[in-house]
Scaffold this motif. Structure first.
Motif, PDB file in Angstrom:
ATOM      1  N   GLN A 286      50.291  34.302  33.150  1.00  0.00           N
ATOM      2  CA  GLN A 286      49.236  35.064  32.463  1.00  0.00           C
ATOM      3  C   GLN A 286      49.869  36.362  31.935  1.00  0.00           C
ATOM      4  O   GLN A 286      49.748  37.423  32.555  1.00  0.00           O
ATOM      5  CB  GLN A 286      48.089  35.386  33.424  1.00  0.00           C
ATOM      6  N   ALA A 288      49.293  38.590  29.499  1.00  0.00           N
ATOM      7  CA  ALA A 288      48.459  39.763  29.215  1.00  0.00           C
ATOM      8  C   ALA A 288      47.983  40.423  30.512  1.00  0.00           C
ATOM      9  O   ALA A 288      48.013  41.654  30.648  1.00  0.00           O
ATOM     10  CB  ALA A 288      47.265  39.364  28.357  1.00  0.00           C
ATOM     11  N   ALA A 289      47.544  39.613  31.446  1.00  0.00           N
ATOM     12  CA  ALA A 289      47.094  40.156  32.733  1.00  0.00           C
ATOM     13  C   ALA A 289      48.255  40.798  33.475  1.00  0.00           C
ATOM     14  O   ALA A 289      48.105  41.864  34.088  1.00  0.00           O
ATOM     15  CB  ALA A 289      46.471  39.041  33.573  1.00  0.00           C
ATOM     16  N   LEU A 292      48.982  44.246  32.041  1.00  0.00           N
ATOM     17  CA  LEU A 292      47.992  45.235  32.480  1.00  0.00           C
ATOM     18  C   LEU A 292      48.305  45.704  33.902  1.00  0.00           C
ATOM     19  O   LEU A 292      48.257  46.913  34.187  1.00  0.00           O
ATOM     20  CB  LEU A 292      46.591  44.635  32.413  1.00  0.00           C
ATOM     21  N   LEU A 365      47.294  36.347  40.313  1.00  0.00           N
ATOM     22  CA  LEU A 365      47.960  35.670  39.205  1.00  0.00           C
ATOM     23  C   LEU A 365      48.961  34.627  39.685  1.00  0.00           C
ATOM     24  O   LEU A 365      48.947  33.485  39.219  1.00  0.00           O
ATOM     25  CB  LEU A 365      48.677  36.695  38.308  1.00  0.00           C
ATOM     26  N   GLY A 371      42.730  34.122  36.324  1.00  0.00           N
ATOM     27  CA  GLY A 371      42.950  34.614  34.971  1.00  0.00           C
ATOM     28  C   GLY A 371      42.856  36.120  34.838  1.00  0.00           C
ATOM     29  O   GLY A 371      42.881  36.870  35.820  1.00  0.00           O
ATOM     30  N   PHE A 372      42.693  36.550  33.597  1.00  0.00           N
ATOM     31  CA  PHE A 372      42.727  37.974  33.254  1.00  0.00           C
ATOM     32  C   PHE A 372      41.632  38.759  33.976  1.00  0.00           C
ATOM     33  O   PHE A 372      41.867  39.882  34.432  1.00  0.00           O
ATOM     34  CB  PHE A 372      42.557  38.124  31.734  1.00  0.00           C
ATOM     35  N   SER A 373      40.449  38.183  34.092  1.00  0.00           N
ATOM     36  CA  SER A 373      39.337  38.917  34.700  1.00  0.00           C
ATOM     37  C   SER A 373      39.590  39.249  36.166  1.00  0.00           C
ATOM     38  O   SER A 373      39.011  40.195  36.701  1.00  0.00           O
ATOM     39  CB  SER A 373      38.043  38.117  34.571  1.00  0.00           C
ATOM     40  N   SER A 374      40.462  38.488  36.829  1.00  0.00           N
ATOM     41  CA  SER A 374      40.711  38.711  38.260  1.00  0.00           C
ATOM     42  C   SER A 374      41.482  39.993  38.535  1.00  0.00           C
ATOM     43  O   SER A 374      41.521  40.453  39.679  1.00  0.00           O
ATOM     44  CB  SER A 374      41.475  37.523  38.851  1.00  0.00           C
ATOM     45  N   VAL A 375      42.102  40.587  37.511  1.00  0.00           N
ATOM     46  CA  VAL A 375      42.895  41.805  37.730  1.00  0.00           C
ATOM     47  C   VAL A 375      42.168  43.056  37.252  1.00  0.00           C
ATOM     48  O   VAL A 375      42.706  44.160  37.394  1.00  0.00           O
ATOM     49  CB  VAL A 375      44.276  41.706  37.035  1.00  0.00           C
ATOM     50  N   LEU A 376      40.973  42.906  36.699  1.00  0.00           N
ATOM     51  CA  LEU A 376      40.288  44.067  36.129  1.00  0.00           C
ATOM     52  C   LEU A 376      39.866  45.077  37.191  1.00  0.00           C
ATOM     53  O   LEU A 376      40.047  46.294  37.018  1.00  0.00           O
ATOM     54  CB  LEU A 376      39.072  43.602  35.316  1.00  0.00           C
TER      55      LEU A 376
END
Length: 400
Positions: A286, A288-289, A292, A365, A371-376
């Motif tokens: 992932q 992008a994640a 971030l 990850l 996915g990306f939402s899990s790191v927000l």
């Protein structure tokens, strides 16, 4: 431009120090390899079954032998033979000290009583108020019923043969008991456990824990060189002269922070690529994640390094503060071991730290395959820490 100028000056000063490469690159890689090896050795598959002490005083009896054999095949308990000289009180003491989940005592004459239609007795010592004691008791009771049922089937078969006038020599009681016990072993339902692919990989690859763990640990420790730049500026008077210019305190802090950010981010990039291609850690699944998370880690670590730089009065204090921060954040933040394994207050306190948020984000990850939402949420918490450290560093600089 002032911020960029300060950052470039710091980076040039850091790169002139050859020792910085040792702290920023070589040591994290060496520790990752070492910790991964140690973690992998400690994570070798172990027998998860409950230890069951078995004192078999009827070793020559067929029913007792089948009972022990049945327990040895159990998926719940693990048979641990004990010395025949041990007394029941000795076994009770060992169960009380949690050396065994339970202890089974099979007396002499057990098999003879079972084959003669009597009521064979056996003793089970267990703490039935505990989950382990209950599970072990249930496993023993099930095996006990199967062994007695097999003995009863053998006895009834022999009685029927005798009533029919068949020669007694054609039938072997031991063989009949064994045949009946074997019939119990055919399962009517086969249950298979299937773990998610990410979980299976994390269990077989210790570097899914140690690679991000050492990355987070050395993100703090590697700031020793960067924080020393600020200390040297203050000791030489360069910082005081800079404060007399039109550059504001926020710009001075931001310039040094940018240099530290670049150092930590590049260190992370090297360790991520090393983990991906040398250890098979799926960092790039992932991108992008991952980017971030790396940015957020670099921001809070650099801001912490900035705070250490303005608090420390000399190089010795920089090392002391950085080491203290590294050990505290690594141990409590799950960089050395999974926080889930600790539980309780330790895990709750550790989960509040920025290092724990970084580990959660990385493992969401690379271990859990999210996915990306899990790191927000972890990213937001790390950014809040970065802002807090930056504010404290700016306040300290203005007061000095």
């Amino acid at each position: 431009m002032r911020i960029l100028y300060l950052a470039l000056k710091d980076l040039a000063q850091i790169l002139r120090d050859k020792k910085s490469l040792l702290f920023l690159v070589a040591m994290p890689i060496i520790f990752t390899v070492f910790m991964g090896f140690a973690y992998g050795q400690g994570n070798q598959p172990q027998d998860p079954r409950l230890a069951l002490a078995v004192l078999n005083l009827d070793a020559d009896g067929v029913a007792a032998g089948e009972l022990v054999a049945d327990l040895q095949r159990s998926t719940v308990v693990r048979v641990e033979p004990v010395d025949a000289a041990l007394s029941e009180s000795d076994l009770q003491e060992q169960v009380g000290r949690n050396q065994f989940a339970a202890a089974l005592i099979i007396p002499q004459g057990f098999s003879a009583a079972a084959l003669n239609g009597g009521r064979p007795q056996a003793r089970l010592v267990a703490d039935t108020s505990s989950a382990d004691g209950q599970n072990a008791s249930q496993a023993v009771q099930a095996a006990f019923i199967r062994a007695l049922s097999s003995a009863e089937i053998a006895r009834l078969t022999l009685d029927a043969a005798q009533s029919a006038g068949l020669p007694a020599g054609q039938f072997d009681s031991d063989g009949l008991v064994h045949a009946a016990e074997t019939a119990w072993q055919t399962p009517a339902l086969k249950v298979e456990r299937v773990a998610p692919p990410a979980a299976q990989e994390s269990q077989s690859n210790p570097y899914t824990q140690t690679s991000p763990g050492m990355l987070v640990q050395f993100a703090v420790f590697g700031l020793i060189t960067s924080a020393n730049v600020l200390v040297l500026e203050r000791q030489s008077g360069a910082l005081q002269r800079l404060q007399t210019t039109s550059a504001s305190g926020a710009q001075i802090i931001a310039g040094h922070l940018l240099a530290m950010f670049v150092v930590v981010f590049l260190q992370q990039a090297i360790l991520v690529l090393f983990g991906q291609f040398a250890f098979g850690v799926k960092y790039l699944a992932q991108p992008a994640a991952l980017l971030l998370v790396m940015v957020c880690v670099a921001l809070w670590a650099a801001a912490l390094g900035m705070l250490i730089g303005v608090l420390a009065r000399g190089e010795e204090q920089v090392i002391l503060y950085a080491m203290a921060a590294m050990f505290l954040l690594s141990a409590l933040g799950g960089a050395w071991f999974h926080l889930e394994a600790t539980g309780g207050l330790f895990a709750r306190i550790g989960g509040l730290l920025p290092s724990a948020q970084a580990m959660t984000a990385f493992q969401n990850l690379i271990v859990r395959g999210l996915g990306f939402s899990s790191v927000l949420v972890p990213a937001a918490v790390m950014l809040a820490y970065a802002g807090g450290f930056f504010g404290l560093a700016l306040l300290r600089l203005r007061r000095s």
